[in-house]
Design an enzyme around this catalytic site. Structure first.
Site, PDB file in Angstrom:
ATOM      1  N   ASN A  94       0.769  -1.195   0.018  1.00 57.55           N
ATOM      2  CA  ASN A  94       0.119  -0.044   0.010  1.00 57.55           C
ATOM      3  C   ASN A  94       0.963   1.296  -0.144  1.00 57.55           C
ATOM      4  OD1 ASN A  94      -2.527   1.571   0.197  1.00 57.55           O
ATOM      5  ND2 ASN A  94      -3.457  -0.077   1.486  1.00 57.55           N
ATOM      6  N   HIS A 124      23.765   2.128  11.371  1.00 54.71           N
ATOM      7  CA  HIS A 124      24.839   2.958  11.591  1.00 54.71           C
ATOM      8  C   HIS A 124      25.695   2.494  12.840  1.00 54.71           C
ATOM      9  CE1 HIS A 124      23.399   6.143   8.850  1.00 54.71           C
ATOM     10  NE2 HIS A 124      22.145   5.600   9.393  1.00 54.71           N
ATOM     11  N   GLY A 151      -0.793  -1.636   8.903  1.00 52.21           N
ATOM     12  CA  GLY A 151      -0.237  -0.374   8.608  1.00 52.21           C
ATOM     13  C   GLY A 151       0.978   0.120   9.706  1.00 52.21           C
ATOM     14  N   THR A 174      12.102  -6.383  15.817  1.00 49.97           N
ATOM     15  CA  THR A 174      13.305  -6.401  16.185  1.00 49.97           C
ATOM     16  C   THR A 174      14.002  -7.602  16.475  1.00 49.97           C
ATOM     17  OG1 THR A 174      12.906  -6.299  18.750  1.00 49.97           O
ATOM     18  CG2 THR A 174      13.004  -4.064  17.479  1.00 49.97           C
ATOM     19  N   LYS A 175      13.073  -8.696  16.397  1.00 49.35           N
ATOM     20  CA  LYS A 175      13.615 -10.352  16.378  1.00 49.35           C
ATOM     21  C   LYS A 175      13.053 -10.950  15.306  1.00 49.35           C
ATOM     22  CE  LYS A 175      14.560 -10.030  21.547  1.00 49.35           C
ATOM     23  NZ  LYS A 175      14.108 -10.708  22.705  1.00 49.35           N
TER      24      LYS A 175
END
Length: 357
Positions: A94, A124, A151, A174-175
């Site tokens: 979307n 970074h 979303g 994050t995992k």
């Protein structure tokens, strides 16, 4: 000799380092040129109107490393390089999708992404000196088949998401996410698992209306069995109707009588009385799957059940007829092509296929 060999080796360019998954200098001119080229293609894609789907498809296929014809992305879309993005079949994204592809992004079939889904392979350094010098590193993101993102989801670098997973709206992943898991939150956590085991059973008379509707959706009128014809078959050999259910609704089915004939004859379609419970071959009159459920393994799950049942019942094999374009599909199950059939069912050209156990 080793010293001489090592010193003569050409040093890696920053683009080489990017492709090798090593830290690289983000301000390198070649890196910048690759980004400009990708963003130019993305800008062109984002500027195309709805009335130019073919132009949109061409631009995406030039931009991405892999992009099947049935990919659909709503502009605007943004990425860094493009060539590191590999999409599976029937992909949908979307508005405002972002893919930062300093490392490969690989997405399986039938994936859905809600608006503002963002995939970030790049990262970074923690130390300020290297970070301010604009060195970066990246880790691949891999997404399996049939994954749905709500979303405003974010997926961080190095993440793998398994088949059939559901990522709730607003999640920050994050995992790694296991197959069939439902996750949500920041950071995303597993809420539960979905049972995606196909449910295959034999038909009952109450299924008739659903079966007739699926048959009509799968075949031209001249080839489709009428509700009356299906009712006649159910009355005689309902245990040779196999249906696959999803959330209580039938989405795919196979039916066919048992016969001693090694090929299907047209009279079999209309005369259920030709069914011979002790016959050598399980006939397959049609492999019917609702269009919205195709390319998800539904037909294969029912087909495997039919073949397994025929073997368990001591049959010699299975027979079917199909159009030329589907010959390779049935060959995957072990069927052999015996050439153009004598069947003229529905005025079409059919090929006899047979699987011998």
């Amino acid at each position: 000799m080793d010293h001489i060999h090592q010193s003569s080796r050409q040093p890696l360019t920053e683009l080489d380092k990017l492709k090798a998954g090593q830290p690289f200098w983000n301000s390198d001119p070649e890196i910048a040129a690759r980004k400009r080229a990708a963003r130019s293609l993305a800008d062109a894609f984002n500027a195309t109107p709805e009335e130019e789907p073919e132009q949109r498809r061409k631009l995406l296929q030039e931009l991405f490393g892999d992009c099947p014809d049935d990919v659909f992305i709503k502009p605007p879309f943004h990425c860094d390089y493009g060539f590191q993005i590999h999409l599976g079949k029937n992909f949908f994204a979307n508005f405002q999708c972002v893919m930062l592809d300093a490392a490969p992004i690989t997405i399986g079939d039938n994936c859905l992404m809600g608006p503002q889904t963002c995939l970030y392979t790049v990262n970074h350094p923690m130390d300020a000196l290297t970070r301010t010098a604009n060195y970066v590193y990246a880790r691949p993101i891999t997404i399996g088949n049939n994954v749905w993102f709500g979303g405003n989801c974010v997926v961080l670098s190095g993440i793998t998401i398994g088949d059939n997973a559901v990522i709730g709206a607003g999640s920050v992943v994050t995992k790694d996410v296991p197959a069939n898991a439902v996750v949500a939150g920041n950071p995303a956590k597993i809420l539960r698992y979905i049972d995606n085991t196909p449910s295959v059973r034999t038909a009952v008379p109450e299924d008739l209306a659903q079966l007739a509707a699926i048959e009509a959706a799968c075949f031209p009128k001249a080839e489709a069995a009428s509700e009356e014809t299906l009712a006649g078959r159910l009355a005689v050999y309902s245990d040779h109707f196999w249906v696959l259910e999803a959330h209580g609704a039938i989405v795919s089915f196979i039916n066919g009588m048992v016969t001693d004939a090694p090929t299907i004859r047209d009279e079999m379609y209309e005369n259920p009385g030709l069914h011979n419970p002790q016959g050598q071959y399980q006939a397959i009159f049609g492999v019917n799957t609702l269009p919205a459920f195709r390319r998800q393994g539904c037909a294969a799950a029912v087909m495997e059940q039919v073949i397994s049942a025929a073997g368990a019942q001591g049959r010699r094999g299975c027979i079917l007829t199909c159009k030329e374009s589907l010959i390779p599909y049935y060959e995957k199950f072990g069927f052999q092509n015996f050439g153009i059939s004598k069947s003229v069912h529905g005025g079409a050209v059919w090929y006899d296929m047979r699987l011998e156990f």
